[in-house]
Design a protein around this motif. Structure first.
Motif, PDB file in Angstrom:
ATOM      1  N   ALA A 118      10.118  13.493 -52.570  1.00 51.78           N
ATOM      2  CA  ALA A 118       8.705  13.147 -52.389  1.00 51.78           C
ATOM      3  C   ALA A 118       8.205  12.559 -53.696  1.00 51.78           C
ATOM      4  CB  ALA A 118       7.898  14.384 -52.004  1.00 51.78           C
ATOM      5  N   LEU A 119       7.794  11.277 -53.686  1.00 46.58           N
ATOM      6  CA  LEU A 119       7.546  10.532 -54.908  1.00 46.58           C
ATOM      7  C   LEU A 119       6.259   9.715 -54.790  1.00 46.58           C
ATOM      8  CD1 LEU A 119      11.185   9.111 -55.103  1.00 46.58           C
ATOM      9  CD2 LEU A 119      10.345  11.101 -56.368  1.00 46.58           C
ATOM     10  N   ASP A 120       5.665   9.384 -55.928  1.00 46.11           N
ATOM     11  CA  ASP A 120       4.607   8.360 -56.008  1.00 46.11           C
ATOM     12  C   ASP A 120       3.429   8.612 -55.075  1.00 46.11           C
ATOM     13  OD1 ASP A 120       6.325   7.122 -57.784  1.00 46.11           O
ATOM     14  OD2 ASP A 120       7.167   5.785 -56.288  1.00 46.11           O
ATOM     15  N   GLY A 121       2.887   9.813 -55.117  1.00 46.84           N
ATOM     16  CA  GLY A 121       1.693  10.111 -54.346  1.00 46.84           C
ATOM     17  C   GLY A 121       1.920  10.636 -52.945  1.00 46.84           C
ATOM     18  N   ALA A 122       3.171  10.880 -52.560  1.00 48.14           N
ATOM     19  CA  ALA A 122       3.462  11.373 -51.208  1.00 48.14           C
ATOM     20  C   ALA A 122       2.979  12.805 -51.025  1.00 48.14           C
ATOM     21  CB  ALA A 122       4.962  11.293 -50.946  1.00 48.14           C
ATOM     22  N   ARG A 123       2.595  13.127 -49.794  1.00 50.34           N
ATOM     23  CA  ARG A 123       2.276  14.496 -49.398  1.00 50.34           C
ATOM     24  C   ARG A 123       3.250  14.881 -48.282  1.00 50.34           C
ATOM     25  NH1 ARG A 123      -2.215  11.607 -49.472  1.00 50.34           N
ATOM     26  NH2 ARG A 123      -2.409  11.569 -47.194  1.00 50.34           N
ATOM     27  N   VAL A 124       4.069  15.885 -48.558  1.00 54.97           N
ATOM     28  CA  VAL A 124       5.105  16.289 -47.598  1.00 54.97           C
ATOM     29  C   VAL A 124       4.982  17.785 -47.344  1.00 54.97           C
ATOM     30  CG1 VAL A 124       7.568  16.376 -47.093  1.00 54.97           C
ATOM     31  CG2 VAL A 124       6.640  14.455 -48.404  1.00 54.97           C
ATOM     32  N   THR A 125       4.995  18.146 -46.073  1.00 54.18           N
ATOM     33  CA  THR A 125       4.933  19.546 -45.672  1.00 54.18           C
ATOM     34  C   THR A 125       6.149  19.876 -44.818  1.00 54.18           C
ATOM     35  OG1 THR A 125       2.509  19.530 -45.659  1.00 54.18           O
ATOM     36  CG2 THR A 125       3.591  21.279 -44.429  1.00 54.18           C
ATOM     37  N   ILE A 126       6.951  20.814 -45.298  1.00 51.29           N
ATOM     38  CA  ILE A 126       8.042  21.380 -44.503  1.00 51.29           C
ATOM     39  C   ILE A 126       7.530  22.733 -44.036  1.00 51.29           C
ATOM     40  CG2 ILE A 126      10.444  22.127 -44.491  1.00 51.29           C
ATOM     41  CD1 ILE A 126      10.884  20.362 -46.949  1.00 51.29           C
ATOM     42  N   ASP A 127       7.222  22.855 -42.760  1.00 51.52           N
ATOM     43  CA  ASP A 127       6.474  24.012 -42.304  1.00 51.52           C
ATOM     44  C   ASP A 127       7.088  24.597 -41.051  1.00 51.52           C
ATOM     45  OD1 ASP A 127       4.601  25.956 -42.030  1.00 51.52           O
ATOM     46  OD2 ASP A 127       2.941  24.637 -41.497  1.00 51.52           O
ATOM     47  N   ASP A 128       7.401  25.872 -41.114  1.00 51.19           N
ATOM     48  CA  ASP A 128       7.860  26.579 -39.935  1.00 51.19           C
ATOM     49  C   ASP A 128       7.031  27.852 -39.806  1.00 51.19           C
ATOM     50  OD1 ASP A 128       9.920  26.822 -37.753  1.00 51.19           O
ATOM     51  OD2 ASP A 128      10.106  28.755 -38.752  1.00 51.19           O
ATOM     52  N   PRO A 129       5.951  27.819 -39.040  1.00 49.18           N
ATOM     53  CA  PRO A 129       5.059  28.971 -38.958  1.00 49.18           C
ATOM     54  C   PRO A 129       5.735  30.249 -38.468  1.00 49.18           C
ATOM     55  CG  PRO A 129       4.029  27.023 -37.998  1.00 49.18           C
ATOM     56  CD  PRO A 129       5.462  26.683 -38.245  1.00 49.18           C
ATOM     57  N   GLU A 130       6.841  30.106 -37.706  1.00 47.01           N
ATOM     58  CA  GLU A 130       7.483  31.294 -37.182  1.00 47.01           C
ATOM     59  C   GLU A 130       8.038  32.188 -38.299  1.00 47.01           C
ATOM     60  OE1 GLU A 130       7.877  28.278 -36.028  1.00 47.01           O
ATOM     61  OE2 GLU A 130       7.264  28.363 -33.927  1.00 47.01           O
TER      62      GLU A 130
END
Length: 462
Positions: free
Chosen positions: A265-277
């Protein structure tokens, strides 16, 4: 000999059939090979329907031009497109979608093109396979939007899926959504976003894929991006990518000059790796898989980058597990299993920030050299390493076990460290030069030896 388009006397060629349609209508393409000479323009509202992509209808295209060039509201179903001949050329796009045009693909296989899909407009596809592309399997350009379900992109020479600008000097690119897909064994990146987002994305990413409501998100749900050459997923520029139950694993290129990370994730990126379980069940690491990459599992680097990792298994990468550096921030890293990575399990360098590290299991970090705060490149082996000032961090309810050096080590940090445990580290949990970091008495991170009295070198950059 030309026919009249009846079942008894079919048209002699696809081009002949298309020339008889002024607008709309369906062309049924027979079983077997149908050769295409020159670009076939598919007009507005036409449905091109074969009898199946396997031992069914095959459009055979000669090198040197696009196969199908589609206009507004075109459907292509139940057929395959194959390029033949050597020396792939840039013109060899199996399906090209112009700006403002839309195409729906269903049960289509594309083989051997320079680019399987080249999209400037909008594409929706279900059960699409793109194999052995000489460049990109799928290229979304400009404000293009791609929505894919049951996608396979495999064995291309460069990127599996590329989302980039329509022109070199452009600063924006479109949106991509993949639900139930696999991007495998491509020579460079599996999926790459190379610019900030423009156009219409999704308002929400659900367990069934992107919502129909318009928003700003790119959605990946149940997608395996594995065994690609450089990075599994690279996100550059100001866009918001949500990942749920993905695999970013097995990048192959080894060497300091290549970026062989699972996620970058570079140069202003917003990344969400999300597993609510994982949080709901209080069971770390039952969501996404980031395993066996040739460098970092997850890299967040650069001003404006924001990373959330929840519920992932980050394991056996040949570099750090999760590495947050050079101006990046991480609101939450929680309920992950971070095991058997090298140099450091989770690292936050001095120019990065993190707010919360909770309920992670961080174990088995192996000793390995890394660029360190003192510039020596000393071998490390820390479960958790935070070199941070100016913002507060909450480190709680983590288990740090059997790491080659520290279970957890802090320098210049502020915030609270409480209720963490673990055993089998060389050193347990220790803070240096951190007068505003409250390390409470309920921490039980054990070490075999007493920690050094002088601050040791810590992770600084890859």
């Amino acid at each position: 000999v030309g026919g009249d388009g009846s079942e008894a006397r079919p048209f002699a060629s696809l081009a002949d059939a298309l020339s008889r349609l002024t607008a709309g209508g369906t062309i049924a393409v027979h079983r077997g090979d149908v050769r295409i000479e020159g670009v076939v323009m598919v007009p507005r509202g036409v449905a091109l329907v074969g009898v199946g992509p396997t031992v069914g209808t095959m459009l055979v295209v000669t090198r040197g031009h696009a196969g199908l060039s589609v206009a507004q509201d075109v459907q292509v179903r139940d057929l395959a497109i194959r390029y033949e001949g050597s020396d792939a050329r840039e013109e060899d796009a199996a399906v090209e979608v112009a700006a403002g045009a839309t195409v729906t693909l269903r049960n289509v296989r594309i083989e051997g093109a320079y680019e399987g899909l080249r999209v400037f407009g909008e594409v929706s596809a279900e059960r699409l396979s793109v194999l052995r592309a000489a460049r990109n399997g799928i290229a979304l350009r400009g404000a293009a939007v791609g929505r894919f379900r049951s996608l396979l992109v495999r064995d291309g020479l460069a990127q599996g899926v590329s989302v980039g600008p329509a022109e070199v000097l452009s600063t924006v690119a479109g949106h991509l959504h993949i639900t139930d897909g696999a991007v495998l064994d491509n020579g460079e990146r599996g999926v790459v976003f190379s610019r900030a987002a423009t156009g219409v994305g999704a308002a929400e990413c659900t367990t069934d894929g992107p919502s129909t409501a318009a928003g700003e998100l790119d959605c990946f749900t149940r997608v395996s991006i594995e065994r690609n050459g450089i990075q599994a997923l690279a996100v550059r520029g100001a866009r918001d990518v949500r990942l749920r139950r993905v695999s970013l694993s097995g990048t192959r290129v080894i060497g300091a000059d290549r970026d062989a990370d699972g996620l970058a994730a570079l140069d202003g990126a917003r990344v969400t790796i999300d597993d609510p379980e994982s949080a709901a069940m209080r069971t770390p690491g039952i969501g996404s898989i980031i395993v066996g990459n040739a460098r970092a599992g997850v890299l967040a680097q650069g001003a404006g980058v924001q990373l959330t990792v929840r519920g992932a298994r980050v394991q056996s990468n040949l570099g750090p597990g999760v590495f947050i550096a050079q101006g990046a921030s991480a609101p939450v890293v929680s309920f992950n299993r971070v095991d058997d990575n090298r140099a450091v399990g989770v690292a936050v360098t001095r120019s990065a920030t993190i707010a919360s590290i909770q309920c992670n299991g961080i174990s088995g970090t192996l000793a390995a050299p890394l660029v360190t705060t003192d510039g020596t490149g000393a071998p490390l082996g820390d479960g958790l390493s935070i070199v941070q000032g100016g913002t507060r961090v909450d480190v709680s309810d983590n288990t740090m076990t059997a790491n080659a050096r520290f279970g957890a080590v802090f320098s210049g940090a502020s915030g609270t460290v409480h209720n963490n445990d673990g055993a089998g580290n060389l050193y347990g949990l220790h803070a240096y030069d951190s007068p505003t970091l409250a390390v409470t008495g309920d921490n039980r991170v054990g070490g075999r030896e007493a920690a050094p009295t002088v601050a040791p070198p810590q992770a600084n950059s890859l």
